[in-house]
Write an enzyme that holds these catalytic residues in place. Sequence first.
Site, PDB file in Angstrom:
ATOM      1  N   ASP A   1      -8.469  -2.879   2.617  1.00  0.00           N
ATOM      2  CA  ASP A   1      -8.285  -3.619   1.356  1.00  0.00           C
ATOM      3  C   ASP A   1      -7.703  -5.010   1.647  1.00  0.00           C
ATOM      4  O   ASP A   1      -8.168  -6.023   1.126  1.00  0.00           O
ATOM      5  CB  ASP A   1      -7.301  -2.893   0.426  1.00  0.00           C
ATOM      6  CG  ASP A   1      -7.780  -1.521  -0.012  1.00  0.00           C
ATOM      7  OD1 ASP A   1      -8.099  -1.374  -1.192  1.00  0.00           O
ATOM      8  OD2 ASP A   1      -7.835  -0.610   0.830  1.00  0.00           O
TER       9      ASP A   1
ATOM     10  N   THR B   1     -11.025   3.005  -2.981  1.00  0.00           N
ATOM     11  CA  THR B   1     -10.091   3.129  -1.855  1.00  0.00           C
ATOM     12  C   THR B   1      -9.776   4.600  -1.575  1.00  0.00           C
ATOM     13  O   THR B   1      -9.696   5.009  -0.426  1.00  0.00           O
ATOM     14  CB  THR B   1      -8.788   2.352  -2.153  1.00  0.00           C
ATOM     15  OG1 THR B   1      -9.151   1.000  -2.420  1.00  0.00           O
ATOM     16  CG2 THR B   1      -7.838   2.386  -0.972  1.00  0.00           C
TER      17      THR B   1
HETATM   18  N1  LIG Z   1      -6.379   5.268 -14.527  1.00  0.00           N
HETATM   19  C1  LIG Z   1      -6.520   4.323 -13.601  1.00  0.00           C
HETATM   20  N2  LIG Z   1      -5.506   3.541 -13.260  1.00  0.00           N
HETATM   21  C2  LIG Z   1      -5.681   2.581 -12.323  1.00  0.00           C
HETATM   22  N3  LIG Z   1      -6.807   2.337 -11.672  1.00  0.00           N
HETATM   23  C3  LIG Z   1      -7.848   3.093 -11.982  1.00  0.00           C
HETATM   24  C4  LIG Z   1      -7.769   4.118 -12.964  1.00  0.00           C
HETATM   25  N4  LIG Z   1      -8.967   4.697 -13.068  1.00  0.00           N
HETATM   26  C5  LIG Z   1      -9.750   4.076 -12.183  1.00  0.00           C
HETATM   27  N5  LIG Z   1      -9.096   3.101 -11.530  1.00  0.00           N
HETATM   28  C6  LIG Z   1      -9.615   2.249 -10.457  1.00  0.00           C
HETATM   29  O1  LIG Z   1     -10.958   1.961 -10.743  1.00  0.00           O
HETATM   30  C7  LIG Z   1     -11.760   2.101  -9.589  1.00  0.00           C
HETATM   31  C8  LIG Z   1     -12.787   3.188  -9.839  1.00  0.00           C
HETATM   32  O2  LIG Z   1     -12.118   4.407 -10.078  1.00  0.00           O
HETATM   33  P1  LIG Z   1     -12.853   5.788  -9.841  1.00  0.00           P
HETATM   34  O3  LIG Z   1     -13.353   5.788  -8.444  1.00  0.00           O
HETATM   35  O4  LIG Z   1     -11.816   6.819 -10.080  1.00  0.00           O
HETATM   36  O5  LIG Z   1     -13.957   5.798 -10.818  1.00  0.00           O
HETATM   37  C9  LIG Z   1     -10.810   2.414  -8.434  1.00  0.00           C
HETATM   38  O6  LIG Z   1     -10.506   1.159  -7.875  1.00  0.00           O
HETATM   39  P2  LIG Z   1      -9.940   0.901  -6.404  1.00  0.00           P
HETATM   40  O7  LIG Z   1     -10.530   1.923  -5.498  1.00  0.00           O
HETATM   41  O8  LIG Z   1     -10.401  -0.493  -6.168  1.00  0.00           O
HETATM   42  O9  LIG Z   1      -8.475   1.024  -6.529  1.00  0.00           O
HETATM   43  C10 LIG Z   1      -9.623   3.013  -9.148  1.00  0.00           C
HETATM   44  O10 LIG Z   1      -8.406   2.819  -8.480  1.00  0.00           O
END
Ligand SMILES: Nc1ncnc2c1ncn2[C@@H]1O[C@H](COP(=O)(O)O)[C@@H](OP(=O)(O)O)[C@H]1O
Length: 416
Positions: free
Chosen positions: A167, A236
């Site tokens: 990252d 991530t």
């Molecule tokens: N409730 C939440 N709070 C914070 N970040 C969230 C979240 N839900 C999803 N995200 C972020 O949105 C992205 C896609 O989420 P997911 O894979 O769960 O669908 C991921 O980004 P990052 O991997 O860039 O942190 C995740 O961390």
Amino acid sequence: MSHHSWPGVYMYTVDTRSSCDLQKLYLFIYLFLKWNLALSPGWSAMSRSPERPASRAMAPMGIRLSPLGVAVFCLLGLGVLYHLYSGFLAGRFSLFGLGGEPGGGAAGPAAAADGGTVDLREMLAVSVLAAVRGGDEVRRVRESNVLHEKSKGKTREGAEDKMTSGDVLSNRKMFYLLKTAFPSVQINTEEHVDAADQEVILWDHKIPEDILKEVTTPKEVPAESVTVWIDPLDATQEYTEDLRKYVTTMVCVAVNGKPMLGVIHKPFSEYTAWAMVDGGSNVKARSSYNEKTPRIVVSRSHSGMVKQVALQTFGNQTTIIPAGGAGYKVLALLDVPDKSQEKADLYIHVTYIKKWDICAGNAILKALGGHMTTLSGEEISYTGSDGIEGGLLASIRMNHQALVRKLPDLEKTGHK
Ligand SMILES: Nc1ncnc2c1ncn2[C@@H]1O[C@H](COP(=O)(O)O)[C@@H](OP(=O)(O)O)[C@H]1O
Ligand SMILES: [Mg+2]
């Protein structure tokens, strides 16, 4: 420079141009004082001979200003006032309000307004390059198997909010590429930008052929209307589990808060999708979608009550596809040649999410005639705060408003 919007997660807004202007101002004041004091006989006499006659008129502190010097000083004062009103110092004062420090090359919430323009076609070329370069870092770190995994805290729902060297290194490459090419635009990025570890990454000003073919003319917009959102490593959580297909790097450019161009890059399959609203794209919608019993792609690590919502809305025949990454899930709605990419008809998310996770996908869907809105059908504005509360519904070649009407009100049903 950091603005803690919620525990462990940062929104970084760095404007190196403002710090450059400030340095010039300091240098000017310094040169002026040096020059003026050199002109002043009082100072030269004092510095050379401490026993100079006391009868010579001296200003307090022993410094005498020449009349010309006073005039220049007044002009300088006017210059400072002008800067104040043009938003330059105002931006820096607001930085204190955000808890930042002015010396580190970072600035407040907005770039200084100076009437300059940027070309969105050039921004698209640099955004593609940034996503690819960031992706190279993501791949290199994963292949080294040394991720330096850390937690930035917890999400509102209590999930671990992870960060790795992938990252951080990707963020550094992507940020400085865009910042060097477009110093006057505001860039919001998920990870910390270390101002002490700056890198100048020059763009060769070449626009790739596929972009020139689709976007045939430059598209100038005021620099101050632009907000760039960078996600240096989406999914991530899955990256740390070595689930490589879900990982993407993303860049989005919004104009007056509206998503205008988006890039989603898959570093492990070296596939890049880009699109510009009223511009062109290298990706398209599929020819058909199942609106009645859609396959719905949802989060696997931040799901909340999404499965219940999906099944309640579309019935038990509906297929739910849990997947990582918001970038991956938008690509699932499109005609993507990558073999590792699953396909879906809808993307639904019910928990809180950040704008760098969704802006690029929103821009691409919009450019292709699709939609990404909150679950109640509201458009998302990509300025201001870094997160959205109302969940997400993404669709293409469907009646989006009809889908919104079908969905339950999450506040009422307690599914949030
Ligand atoms: N409730 C939440 N709070 C914070 N970040 C969230 C979240 N839900 C999803 N995200 C972020 O949105 C992205 C896609 O989420 P997911 O894979 O769960 O669908 C991921 O980004 P990052 O991997 O860039 O942190 C995740 O961390
Ligand atoms: Mg993300």
